[in-house]
Design a protein around this motif. Structure first.
Motif, mmCIF file in Angstrom:
data_model
loop_
_atom_site.group_PDB
_atom_site.id
_atom_site.type_symbol
_atom_site.label_atom_id
_atom_site.label_comp_id
_atom_site.label_asym_id
_atom_site.label_seq_id
_atom_site.Cartn_x
_atom_site.Cartn_y
_atom_site.Cartn_z
ATOM 1 N N ILE A 24 0.857 -1.163 0.092
ATOM 2 C CA ILE A 24 -0.082 -0.049 -0.012
ATOM 3 C C ILE A 24 0.830 1.219 -0.033
ATOM 4 O O ILE A 24 0.273 2.377 0.248
ATOM 5 C CB ILE A 24 -0.929 0.115 1.161
ATOM 6 C CG1 ILE A 24 -0.483 0.181 2.489
ATOM 7 C CG2 ILE A 24 -1.848 -1.116 1.070
ATOM 8 C CD1 ILE A 24 -1.126 0.253 3.676
ATOM 9 N N SER A 26 2.634 4.530 -1.117
ATOM 10 C CA SER A 26 2.089 5.411 -1.952
ATOM 11 C C SER A 26 3.369 6.536 -2.356
ATOM 12 O O SER A 26 3.900 7.047 -1.493
ATOM 13 C CB SER A 26 0.965 6.394 -1.686
ATOM 14 O OG SER A 26 -0.054 5.519 -1.322
ATOM 15 N N ASP A 47 -1.530 2.984 7.840
ATOM 16 C CA ASP A 47 -0.709 3.500 6.589
ATOM 17 C C ASP A 47 0.325 2.397 6.275
ATOM 18 O O ASP A 47 0.620 1.339 6.986
ATOM 19 C CB ASP A 47 -0.552 4.773 7.144
ATOM 20 C CG ASP A 47 0.582 4.923 8.131
ATOM 21 O OD1 ASP A 47 1.482 3.915 8.442
ATOM 22 O OD2 ASP A 47 0.912 6.046 8.613
ATOM 23 N N THR A 103 -12.735 7.442 -3.855
ATOM 24 C CA THR A 103 -12.452 6.461 -2.856
ATOM 25 C C THR A 103 -12.666 4.868 -3.386
ATOM 26 O O THR A 103 -13.601 4.748 -3.990
ATOM 27 C CB THR A 103 -13.433 6.700 -1.586
ATOM 28 O OG1 THR A 103 -13.202 8.099 -0.909
ATOM 29 C CG2 THR A 103 -13.094 5.752 -0.440
ATOM 30 N N GLU A 104 -11.697 4.062 -3.065
ATOM 31 C CA GLU A 104 -11.762 2.767 -3.557
ATOM 32 C C GLU A 104 -11.697 1.680 -2.208
ATOM 33 O O GLU A 104 -11.103 2.122 -1.388
ATOM 34 C CB GLU A 104 -10.563 2.283 -4.601
ATOM 35 C CG GLU A 104 -10.555 3.303 -5.681
ATOM 36 C CD GLU A 104 -9.593 2.790 -6.413
ATOM 37 O OE1 GLU A 104 -8.650 1.813 -6.391
ATOM 38 O OE2 GLU A 104 -9.426 3.267 -7.752
ATOM 39 N N GLY A 107 -9.901 -1.944 -4.334
ATOM 40 C CA GLY A 107 -9.751 -1.873 -5.873
ATOM 41 C C GLY A 107 -10.985 -1.237 -6.776
ATOM 42 O O GLY A 107 -10.847 -0.866 -7.749
ATOM 43 N N ARG A 109 -13.906 1.709 -7.216
ATOM 44 C CA ARG A 109 -14.532 2.695 -6.751
ATOM 45 C C ARG A 109 -15.764 2.765 -6.092
ATOM 46 O O ARG A 109 -16.831 2.184 -6.478
ATOM 47 C CB ARG A 109 -14.192 3.837 -7.739
ATOM 48 C CG ARG A 109 -14.762 5.240 -7.640
ATOM 49 C CD ARG A 109 -14.039 6.056 -8.496
ATOM 50 N NE ARG A 109 -14.367 7.499 -8.223
ATOM 51 C CZ ARG A 109 -13.779 8.809 -8.875
ATOM 52 N NH1 ARG A 109 -12.710 8.470 -9.622
ATOM 53 N NH2 ARG A 109 -13.981 9.887 -8.442
ATOM 54 N N THR A 120 -8.481 -3.091 2.073
ATOM 55 C CA THR A 120 -7.692 -2.088 1.584
ATOM 56 C C THR A 120 -8.528 -0.905 1.095
ATOM 57 O O THR A 120 -9.207 -1.106 0.078
ATOM 58 C CB THR A 120 -6.712 -2.637 0.458
ATOM 59 O OG1 THR A 120 -6.160 -3.827 0.771
ATOM 60 C CG2 THR A 120 -5.831 -1.703 -0.194
ATOM 61 N N ARG A 122 -8.467 2.992 -0.425
ATOM 62 C CA ARG A 122 -7.681 3.887 -1.329
ATOM 63 C C ARG A 122 -8.323 5.478 -1.300
ATOM 64 O O ARG A 122 -9.387 5.356 -1.747
ATOM 65 C CB ARG A 122 -7.265 3.799 -2.557
ATOM 66 C CG ARG A 122 -6.552 4.365 -3.355
ATOM 67 C CD ARG A 122 -6.156 3.783 -4.755
ATOM 68 N NE ARG A 122 -5.151 4.691 -5.518
ATOM 69 C CZ ARG A 122 -4.213 4.320 -6.524
ATOM 70 N NH1 ARG A 122 -3.991 3.266 -6.825
ATOM 71 N NH2 ARG A 122 -3.539 5.242 -7.185
ATOM 72 N N ASP A 125 -4.643 8.848 -3.990
ATOM 73 C CA ASP A 125 -3.512 8.024 -4.095
ATOM 74 C C ASP A 125 -2.992 7.612 -2.933
ATOM 75 O O ASP A 125 -1.873 6.809 -2.859
ATOM 76 C CB ASP A 125 -2.264 8.946 -4.876
ATOM 77 C CG ASP A 125 -2.493 9.367 -6.440
ATOM 78 O OD1 ASP A 125 -3.308 8.749 -6.718
ATOM 79 O OD2 ASP A 125 -2.074 10.364 -6.703
ATOM 80 N N VAL A 126 -3.410 7.413 -1.724
ATOM 81 C CA VAL A 126 -2.982 7.230 -0.580
ATOM 82 C C VAL A 126 -3.659 5.954 -0.121
ATOM 83 O O VAL A 126 -4.995 6.099 0.027
ATOM 84 C CB VAL A 126 -2.916 8.341 0.538
ATOM 85 C CG1 VAL A 126 -2.463 7.882 1.750
ATOM 86 C CG2 VAL A 126 -2.431 9.606 -0.141
ATOM 87 N N LYS A 127 -3.080 4.805 0.300
ATOM 88 C CA LYS A 127 -3.852 3.656 0.875
ATOM 89 C C LYS A 127 -3.664 3.437 2.232
ATOM 90 O O LYS A 127 -2.691 3.912 2.797
ATOM 91 C CB LYS A 127 -3.134 2.382 -0.180
ATOM 92 C CG LYS A 127 -3.509 2.622 -1.623
ATOM 93 C CD LYS A 127 -2.812 1.361 -2.177
ATOM 94 C CE LYS A 127 -3.177 1.206 -3.704
ATOM 95 N NZ LYS A 127 -2.649 -0.065 -4.315
#
Length: 271
Positions: A24, A26, A47, A103-104, A107, A109, A120, A122, A125-127
């Motif tokens: 994860i 980024s 994080d 927001t995902e 994987g 959206r 997980t 997202r 771009d931050v997971k």
């Protein structure tokens, strides 16, 4: 040695193993850019450094440093999403707040999605990984280019920038704005004014080709908290002009470059 929170491998990055941390990771963000103000936590987002950030029911997540869980990254909207806890069944849901970059969950959206343990997420771009229990807080690793203060209420971001004229600027953010220092001179910046400079610094840091460092007006409007709900290019242009006028008082008005139809970029080199 304790096992990774998500598998049986040994912990090597906070509460995670190396594989789960790397999965994860980024680009263009450091551990100091993520912090929680939540009191009375009920769960956590973990994080890439294996650091657990406290969340509770109605926790707001976004780029604005005043929200409950702040992620100071250009891809994250000011108020990007919120965490909801259904007290009747103790199920957690993440709700996207019409964020620009979405927001995902696993994987996909989503607009709103219930969360399983270890899911997980997202945001931009931050997971993160979601964990439905309170986890002990550990100190994240510290890197260069950001300040990790002991009093986060006063300072949450800093950067040094060399202008095209070779001057060294020191940018330091506080919750209510920030300050720019150059030599013996300094200027105070309101929250949105500093937010603009921070956004341009982050974009410039995140690319190797300066031509890709331009930030479009609509990205700026989305990332910053304009009074107008429907901020347009004129609102952004006025903000840029206002910051340039302040920068001119310390002979740094060349710091922001603009290109018609493309956007704005940091003309200097961030440290």
């Amino acid at each position: 040695m304790a096992a990774c929170l998500l598998c049986s491998s040994p912990r090597s990055i906070g509460v995670l193993c190396t594989s789960h941390g790397v999965a994860i990771a980024s680009p263009g963000i450091t551990s100091e850019q993520i912090f929680s103000r939540v009191q009375g936590p009920a769960a956590a987002l973990i994080d890439a450094w294996g650091v657990a950030h406290a969340i509770s029911n109605d926790t707001k997540i976004g780029r604005d440093p005043r929200v409950d869980l702040a992620i100071l990254h250009a891809s994250v909207s000011s108020e990007h999403a919120a965490m909801k806890l259904d007290g009747s069944n103790q199920r957690w849901t993440i709700v996207d707040n019409s964020s620009r970059n979405g927001t995902e969950v696993e994987g996909n959206r989503i607009a709103e999605q219930q969360l399983a343990s270890g899911a997980t997420l997202r945001l931009g771009d931050v997971k993160f990984y979601f964990w439905p229990e309170v986890l002990p807080k550990v100190e994240p690793p510290r890197g260069s280019g950001r300040t990790a203060p002991t009093r986060r209420d006063e300072l949450v971001f800093s950067a040094k920038v060399t202008t095209p004229r070779g001057q060294l600027l020191d940018l330091r953010q506080r919750v209510d704005g920030g300050v720019l220092r150059i030599g013996e001179s300094s200027i105070e910046l309101a929250a949105m004014e500093f937010g603009l400079l921070q956004l341009l610094v982050e974009r410039r840091r995140g690319v190797t080709d300066a031509e890709l460092a331009y930030v479009a007006w609509h990205e700026i409007a989305d990332a910053l908290s304009f009074r107008s709900v429907q901020a347009d290019s004129e609102n952004v242009r006025e903000l840029v002009h206002r910051v340039r006028r302040k920068l001119s008082s310390v002979a740094a008005d060349d710091l922001i470059e603009s290109k018609r139809g493309v956007g704005y970029r940091l003309a200097g080199e961030p440290g």
